[in-house]
Design an enzyme around this catalytic site. Structure first.
Site, short mmCIF file in Angstrom:
data_model
loop_
_atom_site.label_atom_id
_atom_site.label_comp_id
_atom_site.label_asym_id
_atom_site.label_seq_id
_atom_site.Cartn_x
_atom_site.Cartn_y
_atom_site.Cartn_z
N CYS A 194 0.80 -1.23 0.00
CA CYS A 194 0.00 0.00 0.00
C CYS A 194 0.84 1.28 0.00
O CYS A 194 0.47 2.27 -0.63
CB CYS A 194 -0.97 0.00 1.18
SG CYS A 194 -0.23 -0.32 2.78
N HIS A 218 -2.19 7.08 3.69
CA HIS A 218 -0.77 7.00 4.02
C HIS A 218 -0.05 8.26 3.52
O HIS A 218 -0.15 8.62 2.36
CB HIS A 218 -0.12 5.79 3.34
CG HIS A 218 -0.44 4.48 3.98
ND1 HIS A 218 -1.21 4.35 5.11
CD2 HIS A 218 -0.06 3.21 3.65
CE1 HIS A 218 -1.30 3.07 5.44
NE2 HIS A 218 -0.63 2.35 4.58
#
Lengths: 348, 348, 348, 348
Positions: free
Chosen positions: C151, C243
């Site tokens: 990710c 993120h």
């Protein structure tokens, strides 16, 4: 009242690696009467040094002599002594019984035996006389078993005890509880970051029943439950430590607000009279701050052992409403267990 | 029911740079009937492009044609139209009156005029008939002024409306409210990260009084307040969006739980019947999940316009207790204001 | 390019009850090409209706036709089709191989096969040509296996790809990663509420190695790794989704800042050219906001599929530094897997 | 080394109601050498009792004798003494100069005078010899002015100081900073709950420049800056207290990892040698925990005065990387100011 190291009373911690076990260790490491003689945990940890086995979550480091102690299984293989239980309820029932059978003084934070008729369910300041229930216990070798209530219940019963004199009838409670109340790993961060959960398994039942035993009277060796009605709604909130409760109360004869505040502020119990090591100076602090109490501001009050109350005001459906805050793992668990042990030691 | 761009109804946003103003812009940017004709804000922002002046807090970017609009002061210098007010209550009273005086249709989210006898305080699904109160307003040039309730109150009255048929008597409410309810900058992070605050200025009063007007009856041009008693305790929690309320209710004639759930699930209002653009398909969703509702899971339900209810269960002090969740800035503010405007437009 | 229901391509979801599985379901429920034909999960869930078995964590409700689907075990018992894998790496390796052996087109988000020389590790906009690697795969019955990166890596490689033309030499990365990246239950709330954890198991290794394969060249059926050096430090922060990465970069020939911004803003890939359903309009957005990008503001950009970059400025040790933000479970997982499937379908 | 109350050195707190001021009060309330003689704040608070004027944010209650002290304006109307400044930089410059002119020993936490050539910028353990700079100050009546660095810089320079001996060349820093670093009200909760902000105004400049002065050498009354290059990226994270920094370092001659750890663990400064009241036993703790340091676990280390370092490992771009954690308002502000005052008092 500090004892010399050689005179300290040895104690065992059951469930030493868990959240409550860690708080027990942190509190006992500086305790003037007790000294940790053994640490017990599950098979998975047994044989390892504590420092290796534990996922330490406390804000102060592991006391170094504890870090090097070897963990044992939860078997009563050491000499009889006080056993503090921070065990999970999935295993606490049996293990605690085994230790009591072997003559240990089991001081438990688990829920398993709390409602048993011959097991004292005690908050030091509220119902220390209930410890007499142990006389009815049938454990051989002098074993006894005492318990402290659920973390939310301790704060609530402390706040309610001084109100009993006014004929307390009904109590409506809505809690906002910290994540540390669920142990470790406990609540998943995905469930609680930026969220609130209006459900904690089994919690509302405990809040509605345990106080009736605690606030009841010991008559002829039996607890007569308090004639109160309690209704509870329990929520989990993204707070690390400190349980809040929003409480509404109704009395048979409505007192003045000043009576309530005076009753709280002047309240003292056996632990204060006996000046027990873990006793807060004042069990209840009434704060006049407009937006008090708060977890961040009040969870550390009086060695994390005081309940802070605030916002007393009239309620259009009950008589009054107010908010209370207590440290759920200290006042609400470990500290209250320590008080129970200190009361037991003092009464011996 | 989408209108061509040239046919869209022009609207003005008062307080365009604030939290509520931003939500208005986000919602209006995709609205099929309304088109933003002017943005008004304080002297400090006036003259700047919106994109420069605003501290944009919404999760989707500023619509580009809005970013380039020049901000005006809050003076009715444009043609008469609908004025959505997201103004802070410190200035809303006067500015909104001025716009109404100048013939604008002021649709306000501010608290200033809510309890005035001739100002409708409306939740689209609950009391659309109260809009008739505007007939008693004395503004010249066709000006009118309507309001929607406080963000907590909207969710609560939606949940209570379907219960009125059972003779609702008493309502005990404890809220757990998101930080976006306080506007921007609003709650300081030092006050709310890892904390709960058991006080929101003026909120308990609103929760205890506004529903009585909303759930009341319009008789001969006057609102007759509902004969309910409400007691409220309001808490701020570290959640971005979504107000939770833990509610206990008592009825004159206690219904079955199934009656309540059916009443909620089958509830529809004028906005649903008229198929208004901002109307949720179902204003109330009852969720059977053991730990529902939750802000993270349910605030977006039905275009952020539905109230989610869960955990209906008996209450030992009242008849029932349950928890409700609604999006405080959409259902609880902007969306309900839009519904009010849509109702007004439809009724013209 | 929407297909009729009867023409939709059937797909299977492996690991349907997990966090990634849920996101797959949410995204596929509205996908114009694919339709969910089967849901596979562990023995524990198999046989139950999806709605009962899953602990649904998504902000929108389970699509109703999915809630009623019966869960199967992770065995290729259905007809050959595309199998999206959201399996945990503890089981993904074997199950994915089994499905590929049986002739399925396995599109995996798990790490197990990513670095295998004949398995494409693809970010749709960055290295779609690497899908040709499947020609070297030896699965019978037409089975193939493709993967998308970690990710964090997806956002990073997207940000780096347009910089490769300037002779990118060194990349220093410090991440601030959301809790949803750890799956469910994932990170304990006690570990992350009011805290930061400067360690994510295996993450730094992935960030330092996976981009070298992705940014490498496919020459004669073999990936020649990019000649970059990457150093990574990975932190978990109390954020639900999104993120962040703080990146410093050094080039063989230092470009102007405007060159970088132009390279990012003008960057388009195959998914944009083919107008694939899951493709963002622009894969990279450069935001000029002083304090951009932020998880709350930018994770939803362009259907949660765009990387937002901000704060480009000189670095005294490297050439430039900047911050990037991407949605870790959509762009960083499910959305990139969908793009890979869409590329495969288009190329067939 | 505790002094009798009558012998305690009187001190004044400038900016007493602010965040830093409150921390000063909390620390000074138990200080063995100093006693609070006066509290100064803005006109708005002046004349009120401290307990009424302050929005108290500390976890322990206001010391009662402090709560009843009357607040003065920030004018040197009391006898000359030590003045601790927790003033905001918008006013600190002028007020601090005024107090120094009047003969006070001003110990400041504000940034205004830090980089002035004749003002010592001192971390007690790092560069106590720089206090000699005051000899070049021209204040009449014996007035002097010393400063401590920015909250992030203190932890960073402590971690770097023991590495200087190995020929430290380059330092790459990415911070994850707590909200308390921004004072009160500081960061809006809407900006930081469920979010990260990759920008703190002026912070990166301070982190890149202040350490050069602190780690420099005092030669002939002038500071010769250290020949280091620092590049910084500063982020705000939703943590109450405790600044983390992810650091990469490069040396002229690369030492072994054990050399670094030994250098940190064995590091002691003047405050330790002099056994100053606010000195931590060990300024730097190296923790071997896999996921250490963390704000929640390590911010309280050694009276909140120690820096905890962890995760030392090779870096492919620099020589090593590691993470550090320090308490930003104690070690990073108030505690370091106290150390400076204690050094000054000891040297008199």
């Amino acid at each position: 009242m500090t004892r010399d190291i050689q005179d300290k009373i040895p104690v065992v911690i059951l469930g030493a690696t868990g959240c409550v076990g860690q708080k027990f260790i942190q509190a006992l490491a500086v305790h003037p009467w007790f000294s940790i003689a053994a640490l017990c945990a599950s098979e998975r940890s047994a044989g390892k040094n504590y420092g290796e086995a534990v996922n330490w979550l406390m804000p102060k480091p592991i006391p170094s002599h504890i870090a090097n102690m070897k963990i044992q299984t939860c078997m009563p293989s050491m000499g009889r002594c006080i056993a503090f239980s921070g065990l999970d309820s999935s295993v606490a029932g049996e293990i605690e019984s085994t230790f009591a059978q072997e003559g240990f003084t089991v001081v438990s934070n688990a829920r398993n035996h709390r409602m048993h008729p011959s097991v004292p369910l005690v908050v030091g300041e509220v119902n220390p006389d209930h410890l007499d229930l142990v006389k009815g216990q049938k454990f051989p070798n002098g074993g006894i078993l005492v318990t402290n209530p659920n973390c939310s219940v301790i704060g609530i019963t402390l706040a309610l005890k001084p109100l009993m004199q006014f004929g307390l009838e009904s109590v409506h409670v809505v809690t906002l509880q910290a994540v540390s109340g669920a142990g470790y790993p406990g609540v998943a961060s995905l469930d609680i970051v930026d969220n609130v959960i209006p459900f904690i398994s089994g919690e509302e039942e405990k809040v509605e029943t345990e106080p009736l035993k605690i606030l009841g009277n010991l008559i002829d060796g039996t607890i007569q439950q308090a004639s109160l009605k309690i209704s509870a709604q329990c929520n989990r909130v993204p707070v690390t430590d400190g349980h809040m409760a929003c409480i509404s109360v109704k009395f048979r004869h409505k007192p003045n607000p000043d009576d309530l505040i005076h009753a709280w502020e002047s309240f003292r119990g056996e632990p204060q009279k006996l000046n027990l090591p873990t006793a807060p100076e004042k069990p209840i602090h009434y704060s006049t701050g407009l937006n008090h109490p708060q977890p961040k501001l009040h969870r550390h009050a009086d060695k994390e052992m005081a309940v802070t109350i605030g916002r007393l005001r009239p309620c259009s459906l009950f008589d009054y409403k107010f908010a209370i805050l207590s440290h759920n793992t200290m006042r609400g668990a470990v500290g209250s267990a320590l008080l129970n042990a200190e009361l037991l030691v003092t009464n011996l």
